[in-house]
Design a protein around this motif. Sequence first.
Motif, short mmCIF file in Angstrom:
data_model
loop_
_atom_site.label_atom_id
_atom_site.label_comp_id
_atom_site.label_asym_id
_atom_site.label_seq_id
_atom_site.Cartn_x
_atom_site.Cartn_y
_atom_site.Cartn_z
N ASP A 1 0.93 -1.21 -0.09
CA ASP A 1 0.16 -0.03 -0.04
C ASP A 1 0.64 1.21 -0.22
N VAL A 2 2.14 0.93 -0.06
CA VAL A 2 2.98 2.23 0.35
C VAL A 2 3.61 2.67 -1.02
N VAL A 3 3.32 3.93 -1.30
CA VAL A 3 3.99 4.61 -2.74
C VAL A 3 5.23 4.92 -2.23
N PRO A 4 6.44 4.58 -2.94
CA PRO A 4 7.73 4.83 -2.33
C PRO A 4 8.02 6.26 -2.80
N MET A 5 8.73 6.89 -1.90
CA MET A 5 9.44 8.25 -2.02
C MET A 5 9.88 8.54 -3.69
N ALA B 1 17.09 18.15 -5.41
CA ALA B 1 17.21 17.94 -4.05
C ALA B 1 17.78 19.18 -3.34
N LEU B 2 17.44 19.36 -2.27
CA LEU B 2 17.87 20.39 -1.15
C LEU B 2 18.52 19.68 0.03
N GLU B 3 19.53 20.31 0.71
CA GLU B 3 19.98 19.85 1.86
C GLU B 3 18.95 20.02 2.99
N PRO B 4 19.01 19.11 4.00
CA PRO B 4 18.05 19.55 5.22
C PRO B 4 18.44 20.84 5.74
N ALA C 1 11.40 15.47 6.68
CA ALA C 1 11.04 15.52 5.20
C ALA C 1 12.49 15.64 4.45
N ALA C 2 12.64 14.87 3.33
CA ALA C 2 13.66 15.24 2.47
C ALA C 2 13.09 16.33 1.48
N ARG C 3 13.87 17.41 1.18
CA ARG C 3 13.25 18.47 0.56
C ARG C 3 13.78 18.46 -1.09
N ILE D 1 9.25 15.23 1.40
CA ILE D 1 8.68 13.87 1.34
C ILE D 1 9.07 13.12 2.66
N ILE D 2 7.85 12.51 3.25
CA ILE D 2 8.44 11.89 4.51
C ILE D 2 8.38 10.35 4.11
N SER D 3 9.84 10.00 4.22
CA SER D 3 9.63 8.49 3.92
C SER D 3 9.89 7.55 4.98
#
Length: 347
Positions: A220-224, A239-242, A249-251, A263-265
């Motif tokens: 059921d998970v749609v991966p990042m 992609a951005l740095e945290p 979240a990965a930004r 994205i919160i993976s």
Amino acid sequence: MGPPQSMRGPHTFHVTLDVFRRPLRDLRISVTDRCNFRCVYCMPKEVFGKDYAFLPQAMVLTFEEIARLVRIFVDLGVEKIRLTGGEPLVRRDLEKLVAMISPLGELDITLTTNGSLLAAKAKPLADAGLKRITVSLDSLDDATFKKMNDVDFPAQKVLDGIAASEAAGLAPIKVNMVVRRGLNEDSILPMARHFRGTGHILRFIEYMDVGSSNGWRLDDVVPMREIVATIDKEFPLEALEPAYRGEVAARYRYKDGAGEIGIISSVTQPFCADCTRARLSADGKLYTCLFATEGHDLRALLRSGKSDDEIRAALEAVWSARDDRYSELRSAETAGLKKIEMSFIGG
Ligand code: SAM
């Protein structure tokens, strides 16, 4: 790993570290276990029906009790408070709690809400000291959104709440969308189109195996990577740095400058190593992991006349012994453990 360790942090006081040397920085407070939505992945009607026994009022922490705990947590290094639930805005006069905790430190106070009651509440909350807000919205398409909230609630009303928050200065606004395979993956692009360029930060959340009532399956998970690829095809991303240690979240930013997404993976890329969060349930139990099976009863300490120093010592002992890293250990077996429901412990 060795014994609990301590260090001098950016604060002038002593910082307690857990077994993996993670400091305590964020406290998420669930102010109620009740919600006016019945999201099928969180509080499904089959489990949370008319006969479900929610906490009686006497078991729920009062605002005074919560504020006292916040003061002690701030002494231990907490800098960020998130009010959540259940649905925090179904707790009457929530702005009074915000007004009680905002003078307790240089605190970043924020709130996670389904947005249903936000149009009327945004301004009083901001006036009381709320700094920012996160609004959950799983789709702009009413058929899909209503299928997910299961109480026939239209998306437009949530958008009205977001607009009221913006007018009240609760910026930047984050919009959280849980993506569940077969339910709302078709809403990823329409949500991206709608929110890019608005200054609001849309964040996609991988569907997690929290609690035991949502019947979670890895399928059921749609991966990042799939979410990022879907958006990148129409709106190229980079992609951005945290922004800070412990950011969940990965930004990514839109290459054309129309803002960023997150994205919160927690499923495909766990972030336990940087987790600085503790969670307080509405009945006053402290959980050191979203996937915990047991909490520490702080209400009992509060109501048995313990002093602030005694409570602080108890919290330090809990945090120094903390060794949770559930998402890194997740497997088919752990998904079946009897865990605390997300509606109880707060998202
Ligand atoms: N009622 C508030 C709200 O809707 O935001 C606060 C509590 S709710 C439990 C917090 C967040 O958790 C929401 O964004 C919700 O969509 C998310 N959530 C609930 N169950 C989840 C699950 N199984 N996986 C991922 N996110 C989930």
